[in-house]
Motif scaffolding. Sequence first.
Motif, PDB file in Angstrom:
ATOM      1  N   THR A  96      63.255  93.567 102.289  1.00 12.63           N
ATOM      2  CA  THR A  96      62.004  94.074 101.867  1.00 12.63           C
ATOM      3  C   THR A  96      61.942  95.736 101.989  1.00 12.63           C
ATOM      4  O   THR A  96      61.941  96.020 103.051  1.00 12.63           O
ATOM      5  CB  THR A  96      60.968  93.215 102.715  1.00 12.63           C
ATOM      6  OG1 THR A  96      60.804  92.008 102.403  1.00 12.63           O
ATOM      7  CG2 THR A  96      59.508  93.950 102.188  1.00 12.63           C
ATOM      8  N   GLY A  97      61.651  96.204 101.007  1.00 16.71           N
ATOM      9  CA  GLY A  97      61.484  97.853 101.046  1.00 16.71           C
ATOM     10  C   GLY A  97      62.747  98.519 100.690  1.00 16.71           C
ATOM     11  O   GLY A  97      62.780  99.598 100.452  1.00 16.71           O
ATOM     12  N   VAL A  99      64.891  98.603  98.166  1.00 18.97           N
ATOM     13  CA  VAL A  99      65.082  98.974  96.642  1.00 18.97           C
ATOM     14  C   VAL A  99      63.992 100.424  96.693  1.00 18.97           C
ATOM     15  O   VAL A  99      64.286 101.342  96.250  1.00 18.97           O
ATOM     16  CB  VAL A  99      64.645  98.064  95.736  1.00 18.97           C
ATOM     17  CG1 VAL A  99      64.534  98.751  94.315  1.00 18.97           C
ATOM     18  CG2 VAL A  99      65.901  97.094  95.647  1.00 18.97           C
ATOM     19  N   GLU A 100      62.884 100.177  97.208  1.00 14.97           N
ATOM     20  CA  GLU A 100      61.952 101.191  97.050  1.00 14.97           C
ATOM     21  C   GLU A 100      62.224 102.461  98.150  1.00 14.97           C
ATOM     22  O   GLU A 100      62.207 103.508  97.638  1.00 14.97           O
ATOM     23  CB  GLU A 100      60.489 100.704  97.571  1.00 14.97           C
ATOM     24  CG  GLU A 100      59.802  99.824  96.748  1.00 14.97           C
ATOM     25  CD  GLU A 100      60.245  98.069  96.966  1.00 14.97           C
ATOM     26  OE1 GLU A 100      59.958  97.333  95.953  1.00 14.97           O
ATOM     27  OE2 GLU A 100      61.355  98.119  97.861  1.00 14.97           O
ATOM     28  N   GLU A 103      64.795 104.347  96.085  1.00 14.21           N
ATOM     29  CA  GLU A 103      64.266 105.123  95.213  1.00 14.21           C
ATOM     30  C   GLU A 103      63.773 106.285  95.313  1.00 14.21           C
ATOM     31  O   GLU A 103      63.764 107.236  94.906  1.00 14.21           O
ATOM     32  CB  GLU A 103      63.458 104.138  94.308  1.00 14.21           C
ATOM     33  CG  GLU A 103      64.188 103.235  93.440  1.00 14.21           C
ATOM     34  CD  GLU A 103      63.492 102.190  92.891  1.00 14.21           C
ATOM     35  OE1 GLU A 103      62.091 102.083  93.126  1.00 14.21           O
ATOM     36  OE2 GLU A 103      63.871 101.351  91.894  1.00 14.21           O
ATOM     37  N   LYS A 104      62.731 106.131  96.767  1.00 16.22           N
ATOM     38  CA  LYS A 104      62.005 107.340  97.139  1.00 16.22           C
ATOM     39  C   LYS A 104      62.961 108.598  97.525  1.00 16.22           C
ATOM     40  O   LYS A 104      62.866 109.600  97.283  1.00 16.22           O
ATOM     41  CB  LYS A 104      61.480 106.925  98.548  1.00 16.22           C
ATOM     42  CG  LYS A 104      60.073 106.048  97.901  1.00 16.22           C
ATOM     43  CD  LYS A 104      59.513 105.645  99.257  1.00 16.22           C
ATOM     44  CE  LYS A 104      58.068 104.655  99.132  1.00 16.22           C
ATOM     45  NZ  LYS A 104      57.416 104.482 100.229  1.00 16.22           N
ATOM     46  N   ASP A 107      64.493 110.102  94.553  1.00 20.01           N
ATOM     47  CA  ASP A 107      63.509 111.038  93.773  1.00 20.01           C
ATOM     48  C   ASP A 107      63.512 112.181  94.513  1.00 20.01           C
ATOM     49  O   ASP A 107      62.881 113.141  93.734  1.00 20.01           O
ATOM     50  CB  ASP A 107      62.200 110.079  93.751  1.00 20.01           C
ATOM     51  CG  ASP A 107      62.156 108.991  92.797  1.00 20.01           C
ATOM     52  OD1 ASP A 107      63.055 108.967  91.797  1.00 20.01           O
ATOM     53  OD2 ASP A 107      61.376 108.103  92.752  1.00 20.01           O
ATOM     54  N   LYS A 135      71.783 103.429  91.222  1.00 22.05           N
ATOM     55  CA  LYS A 135      71.110 103.834  92.406  1.00 22.05           C
ATOM     56  C   LYS A 135      71.758 104.643  93.629  1.00 22.05           C
ATOM     57  O   LYS A 135      71.379 105.192  94.556  1.00 22.05           O
ATOM     58  CB  LYS A 135      70.209 102.754  93.148  1.00 22.05           C
ATOM     59  CG  LYS A 135      69.292 101.965  92.264  1.00 22.05           C
ATOM     60  CD  LYS A 135      68.623 100.662  93.021  1.00 22.05           C
ATOM     61  CE  LYS A 135      67.893  99.931  92.066  1.00 22.05           C
ATOM     62  NZ  LYS A 135      66.823 100.802  91.507  1.00 22.05           N
ATOM     63  N   ALA A 217      62.515  99.941 105.065  1.00 26.41           N
ATOM     64  CA  ALA A 217      61.270 100.631 104.494  1.00 26.41           C
ATOM     65  C   ALA A 217      60.712 101.899 104.939  1.00 26.41           C
ATOM     66  O   ALA A 217      60.136 102.728 104.537  1.00 26.41           O
ATOM     67  CB  ALA A 217      60.096  99.519 104.134  1.00 26.41           C
TER      68      ALA A 217
END
Length: 234
Positions: A96-97, A99-100, A103-104, A107, A135, A217
């Motif tokens: 959980t978290g 992939v995000e 990406e953060k 970015d 990624k 995360a």
Amino acid sequence: MPPVKLACLDLAGTTIGDISMVERAFAEAIATQGIVPGTSAYARAMVHVHRSRGCPKIEVFRGIFPGNEVQAQVANLAFERSYEGALERTGLTPLTGAVEAVEKLRDAGVKIALITGFSRSTLGRVLSALGWSDKLDLALCPEDTGRGRPYPDMVLTALLRCGIDDVRQVAVAGDSESDMLCGSRAGASIIAGVLTGVHSRERLLSGGATHILDSIADFPALALGTEAVAPTTH
């Protein structure tokens, strides 16, 4: 402290949740060499597996079968077959978290290197299953660098290949003591131990963790300095 420009992230237990698959693959591998559940030899072997998490898999088997390279190699091959078979049957699920988090970081201009104790063959299967090719900037295993964790080689190789100027611009995240030792020995400014894997807070701290996080995360806020995260204390 210079801004973080490279994040070196561990795989199993840090970004993907396949701890049980890895444990089963180890158990099945040593069973091919006559070490089966319910025996003291099995208990000792699995304790060694747990303590050695994050290290190259072949080195784990060399520790279980000291002085018998053939046996270690055969067990390692059985591990790869077992793990890759399970991968084909069930696939992989990012934690959980995860992939995000990746990406953060991307970015924000941070380069991403995955580092692992898997062989190149197994790593290739994992990357294919995840579909993360867009990624990542780099994915390294011990075969790529000469030595795996707890040595600093994979982090330092990632730094060189990604063109990072200063080891203080590197942040490392992992769930095992060997991850922490690798980051510490490489000179990374941030060495984050995550609690979603195999080793306890105490083991992560003993390896040199500068921060303890509940999960990956929480890593971008730490690496990017967008949120105050207190350093750990022993």
